[in-house]
Write a protein that holds these residues in place. Sequence first.
Motif, PDB file in Angstrom:
ATOM      1  N   GLY A   4     -15.134 -39.728  -1.454  1.00 48.62           N
ATOM      2  CA  GLY A   4     -13.927 -38.822  -1.301  1.00 48.62           C
ATOM      3  C   GLY A   4     -14.323 -37.390  -0.933  1.00 48.62           C
ATOM      4  O   GLY A   4     -14.822 -36.402  -1.398  1.00 48.62           O
ATOM      5  N   GLY A   5     -14.103 -36.993   0.412  1.00 49.02           N
ATOM      6  CA  GLY A   5     -14.364 -35.672   0.971  1.00 49.02           C
ATOM      7  C   GLY A   5     -15.611 -35.115   1.197  1.00 49.02           C
ATOM      8  O   GLY A   5     -16.132 -34.128   1.532  1.00 49.02           O
ATOM      9  N   MET A   6     -16.624 -36.384   1.409  1.00 47.03           N
ATOM     10  CA  MET A   6     -18.034 -35.955   1.388  1.00 47.03           C
ATOM     11  C   MET A   6     -18.371 -36.132   3.073  1.00 47.03           C
ATOM     12  O   MET A   6     -19.506 -35.703   3.261  1.00 47.03           O
ATOM     13  CB  MET A   6     -18.847 -37.155   0.863  1.00 47.03           C
ATOM     14  N   LYS A   7     -17.547 -36.534   3.875  1.00 45.74           N
ATOM     15  CA  LYS A   7     -17.929 -36.628   5.155  1.00 45.74           C
ATOM     16  C   LYS A   7     -18.151 -35.178   6.031  1.00 45.74           C
ATOM     17  O   LYS A   7     -17.419 -34.469   5.785  1.00 45.74           O
ATOM     18  CB  LYS A   7     -16.957 -37.304   6.045  1.00 45.74           C
ATOM     19  N   GLY A   8     -19.194 -35.065   6.563  1.00 42.84           N
ATOM     20  CA  GLY A   8     -19.641 -33.744   7.399  1.00 42.84           C
ATOM     21  C   GLY A   8     -20.120 -32.858   6.681  1.00 42.84           C
ATOM     22  O   GLY A   8     -20.449 -31.700   7.082  1.00 42.84           O
ATOM     23  N   GLY A   9     -20.440 -33.065   5.283  1.00 45.65           N
ATOM     24  CA  GLY A   9     -21.370 -32.033   4.438  1.00 45.65           C
ATOM     25  C   GLY A   9     -20.261 -30.781   4.144  1.00 45.65           C
ATOM     26  O   GLY A   9     -20.440 -29.895   4.482  1.00 45.65           O
ATOM     27  N   ASN A  10     -19.073 -31.105   3.390  1.00 45.15           N
ATOM     28  CA  ASN A  10     -18.251 -30.103   2.712  1.00 45.15           C
ATOM     29  C   ASN A  10     -18.974 -29.415   1.675  1.00 45.15           C
ATOM     30  O   ASN A  10     -19.796 -29.809   0.857  1.00 45.15           O
ATOM     31  CB  ASN A  10     -16.863 -30.782   2.349  1.00 45.15           C
ATOM     32  N   ASP A  30     -15.317 -37.005  -8.926  1.00 47.28           N
ATOM     33  CA  ASP A  30     -16.617 -36.765  -8.899  1.00 47.28           C
ATOM     34  C   ASP A  30     -17.539 -37.579  -8.310  1.00 47.28           C
ATOM     35  O   ASP A  30     -17.179 -38.818  -8.570  1.00 47.28           O
ATOM     36  CB  ASP A  30     -17.125 -36.487 -10.363  1.00 47.28           C
ATOM     37  N   ALA A  31     -18.529 -37.135  -7.940  1.00 47.67           N
ATOM     38  CA  ALA A  31     -19.562 -38.147  -7.124  1.00 47.67           C
ATOM     39  C   ALA A  31     -20.958 -37.852  -7.661  1.00 47.67           C
ATOM     40  O   ALA A  31     -21.307 -36.447  -7.637  1.00 47.67           O
ATOM     41  CB  ALA A  31     -19.397 -37.866  -5.562  1.00 47.67           C
ATOM     42  N   LEU A  32     -21.864 -38.714  -7.907  1.00 47.93           N
ATOM     43  CA  LEU A  32     -23.267 -38.481  -8.443  1.00 47.93           C
ATOM     44  C   LEU A  32     -24.098 -38.190  -7.209  1.00 47.93           C
ATOM     45  O   LEU A  32     -23.897 -38.979  -5.975  1.00 47.93           O
ATOM     46  CB  LEU A  32     -23.817 -39.768  -9.153  1.00 47.93           C
ATOM     47  N   CYS A  33     -24.721 -37.286  -7.256  1.00 46.74           N
ATOM     48  CA  CYS A  33     -25.850 -36.856  -6.255  1.00 46.74           C
ATOM     49  C   CYS A  33     -27.033 -36.810  -6.255  1.00 46.74           C
ATOM     50  O   CYS A  33     -27.502 -36.383  -7.612  1.00 46.74           O
ATOM     51  CB  CYS A  33     -25.200 -35.451  -5.545  1.00 46.74           C
ATOM     52  N   THR A  34     -28.081 -36.627  -5.386  1.00 43.14           N
ATOM     53  CA  THR A  34     -29.346 -36.319  -5.490  1.00 43.14           C
ATOM     54  C   THR A  34     -29.611 -35.201  -4.287  1.00 43.14           C
ATOM     55  O   THR A  34     -29.029 -35.312  -3.338  1.00 43.14           O
ATOM     56  CB  THR A  34     -30.280 -37.316  -5.177  1.00 43.14           C
ATOM     57  N   LYS A  35     -30.405 -34.043  -4.697  1.00 39.44           N
ATOM     58  CA  LYS A  35     -30.763 -33.110  -3.591  1.00 39.44           C
ATOM     59  C   LYS A  35     -31.524 -33.751  -2.595  1.00 39.44           C
ATOM     60  O   LYS A  35     -32.519 -34.273  -2.522  1.00 39.44           O
ATOM     61  CB  LYS A  35     -31.529 -31.988  -4.313  1.00 39.44           C
ATOM     62  N   ASN A  36     -31.287 -33.771  -1.327  1.00 43.64           N
ATOM     63  CA  ASN A  36     -31.626 -34.530  -0.190  1.00 43.64           C
ATOM     64  C   ASN A  36     -33.102 -33.880   0.178  1.00 43.64           C
ATOM     65  O   ASN A  36     -33.277 -32.753   0.533  1.00 43.64           O
ATOM     66  CB  ASN A  36     -30.772 -34.180   1.069  1.00 43.64           C
ATOM     67  N   LEU A  37     -34.126 -34.607   0.084  1.00 52.63           N
ATOM     68  CA  LEU A  37     -35.661 -34.161   0.278  1.00 52.63           C
ATOM     69  C   LEU A  37     -35.804 -34.087   1.945  1.00 52.63           C
ATOM     70  O   LEU A  37     -36.403 -33.552   2.413  1.00 52.63           O
ATOM     71  CB  LEU A  37     -36.448 -35.514  -0.280  1.00 52.63           C
ATOM     72  N   VAL A  38     -34.859 -35.052   2.851  1.00 54.37           N
ATOM     73  CA  VAL A  38     -34.829 -35.055   4.143  1.00 54.37           C
ATOM     74  C   VAL A  38     -33.579 -34.711   4.727  1.00 54.37           C
ATOM     75  O   VAL A  38     -32.775 -35.604   5.173  1.00 54.37           O
ATOM     76  CB  VAL A  38     -35.420 -36.145   4.743  1.00 54.37           C
ATOM     77  N   PRO A  44     -23.488 -39.553   3.849  1.00 58.40           N
ATOM     78  CA  PRO A  44     -22.387 -38.797   3.157  1.00 58.40           C
ATOM     79  C   PRO A  44     -22.889 -37.555   2.238  1.00 58.40           C
ATOM     80  O   PRO A  44     -23.833 -37.991   1.547  1.00 58.40           O
ATOM     81  CB  PRO A  44     -21.568 -39.826   2.100  1.00 58.40           C
ATOM     82  N   THR A  45     -22.608 -36.421   2.528  1.00 58.22           N
ATOM     83  CA  THR A  45     -23.443 -35.310   1.974  1.00 58.22           C
ATOM     84  C   THR A  45     -22.365 -34.210   1.311  1.00 58.22           C
ATOM     85  O   THR A  45     -21.257 -34.261   1.843  1.00 58.22           O
ATOM     86  CB  THR A  45     -24.126 -34.424   2.958  1.00 58.22           C
ATOM     87  N   ALA A  46     -22.831 -33.328   0.580  1.00 58.63           N
ATOM     88  CA  ALA A  46     -22.228 -32.199  -0.027  1.00 58.63           C
ATOM     89  C   ALA A  46     -23.148 -30.993   0.151  1.00 58.63           C
ATOM     90  O   ALA A  46     -24.386 -31.280   0.190  1.00 58.63           O
ATOM     91  CB  ALA A  46     -21.894 -32.336  -1.529  1.00 58.63           C
ATOM     92  N   ILE A  47     -22.589 -29.695   0.483  1.00 57.58           N
ATOM     93  CA  ILE A  47     -23.577 -28.646   0.768  1.00 57.58           C
ATOM     94  C   ILE A  47     -23.055 -27.716  -0.300  1.00 57.58           C
ATOM     95  O   ILE A  47     -21.814 -27.299  -0.590  1.00 57.58           O
ATOM     96  CB  ILE A  47     -23.171 -28.092   2.197  1.00 57.58           C
ATOM     97  N   SER A  48     -24.216 -27.172  -1.026  1.00 51.85           N
ATOM     98  CA  SER A  48     -23.932 -26.261  -1.904  1.00 51.85           C
ATOM     99  C   SER A  48     -24.522 -24.897  -1.490  1.00 51.85           C
ATOM    100  O   SER A  48     -25.418 -24.889  -0.476  1.00 51.85           O
ATOM    101  CB  SER A  48     -24.827 -26.473  -3.319  1.00 51.85           C
ATOM    102  N   GLY A  49     -24.042 -23.707  -1.860  1.00 51.45           N
ATOM    103  CA  GLY A  49     -24.504 -22.541  -1.555  1.00 51.45           C
ATOM    104  C   GLY A  49     -23.724 -21.979  -0.257  1.00 51.45           C
ATOM    105  O   GLY A  49     -22.520 -22.502   0.026  1.00 51.45           O
ATOM    106  N   VAL A  56     -27.901 -25.832   0.848  1.00 57.62           N
ATOM    107  CA  VAL A  56     -28.868 -27.006  -0.004  1.00 57.62           C
ATOM    108  C   VAL A  56     -27.926 -28.314   0.316  1.00 57.62           C
ATOM    109  O   VAL A  56     -26.726 -28.532  -0.187  1.00 57.62           O
ATOM    110  CB  VAL A  56     -28.911 -26.866  -1.459  1.00 57.62           C
ATOM    111  N   GLU A  57     -28.487 -29.173   0.793  1.00 58.04           N
ATOM    112  CA  GLU A  57     -27.856 -30.469   0.798  1.00 58.04           C
ATOM    113  C   GLU A  57     -28.075 -31.580  -0.170  1.00 58.04           C
ATOM    114  O   GLU A  57     -29.111 -31.654  -0.565  1.00 58.04           O
ATOM    115  CB  GLU A  57     -28.340 -31.287   2.320  1.00 58.04           C
ATOM    116  N   TYR A  58     -26.903 -32.216  -0.543  1.00 56.02           N
ATOM    117  CA  TYR A  58     -27.047 -33.343  -1.400  1.00 56.02           C
ATOM    118  C   TYR A  58     -26.521 -34.466  -0.966  1.00 56.02           C
ATOM    119  O   TYR A  58     -25.521 -34.722  -0.153  1.00 56.02           O
ATOM    120  CB  TYR A  58     -26.053 -32.753  -2.657  1.00 56.02           C
ATOM    121  N   ARG A  59     -27.067 -35.824  -1.420  1.00 52.92           N
ATOM    122  CA  ARG A  59     -26.862 -36.984  -1.007  1.00 52.92           C
ATOM    123  C   ARG A  59     -25.882 -37.630  -1.958  1.00 52.92           C
ATOM    124  O   ARG A  59     -26.249 -37.777  -3.104  1.00 52.92           O
ATOM    125  CB  ARG A  59     -27.830 -37.783  -0.356  1.00 52.92           C
ATOM    126  N   VAL A  60     -24.751 -38.294  -1.512  1.00 51.79           N
ATOM    127  CA  VAL A  60     -24.090 -39.257  -2.666  1.00 51.79           C
ATOM    128  C   VAL A  60     -24.788 -40.665  -2.951  1.00 51.79           C
ATOM    129  O   VAL A  60     -25.392 -41.314  -2.137  1.00 51.79           O
ATOM    130  CB  VAL A  60     -22.729 -39.713  -1.932  1.00 51.79           C
TER     131      VAL A  60
END
Length: 161
Positions: A4-10, A30-38, A44-49, A56-60
């Motif tokens: 939900g809403g994760m396409k394109g790095g919202n 809500d989606a469980l994520c990890t901070k993307n090392l690469v 599917p990503t979320a962007i913080s900041g 900072v990019e996080y992966r679902v």
Amino acid sequence: MGRGGMKGGNRVALVPHRHEGVFIAKLKEDALCTKNLVPGRGEPTAISGGAHGPKVEYRVWNPFHSKVAASVLGGVDANWIKPGTHVLYLGAALGTTVSHVSDIVGPVNIQSILLIIYAVEFSHRSGRDLVNMAKKRTNIIPIIEDARHPAKYRMLVGMWM
């Protein structure tokens, strides 16, 4: 728990989970994520900041595709996978969960080579994908071997664990 809403790095609000290295993206679901090392891999990503802080990019991390993610969402008390740990992951398959473990453990510390994931997979076909993924994630050492026979790969793991 969808994408939900994760396409394109919202840009979304991210909250640290009680297990270090794991985050919750606050969306309609809500989606469980990890901070993307690469970052920048087209997942599917979320962007913080952003405006006032670094992006900072996080992966679902889909709990329907990962038993480890499902255990985190299910309320497991102790998650021994955390930043700065060694991990021996048996049955790595294509490496989807292993890549999230890689995110959590963090980058290799060049001086002491502390942060390593040994990913053991028996299938040569899955192993090819695992090896290719490990080329981008330097904290993963892929081992194409039968996990039931640790004597065949013990010398690789024994040096670091």
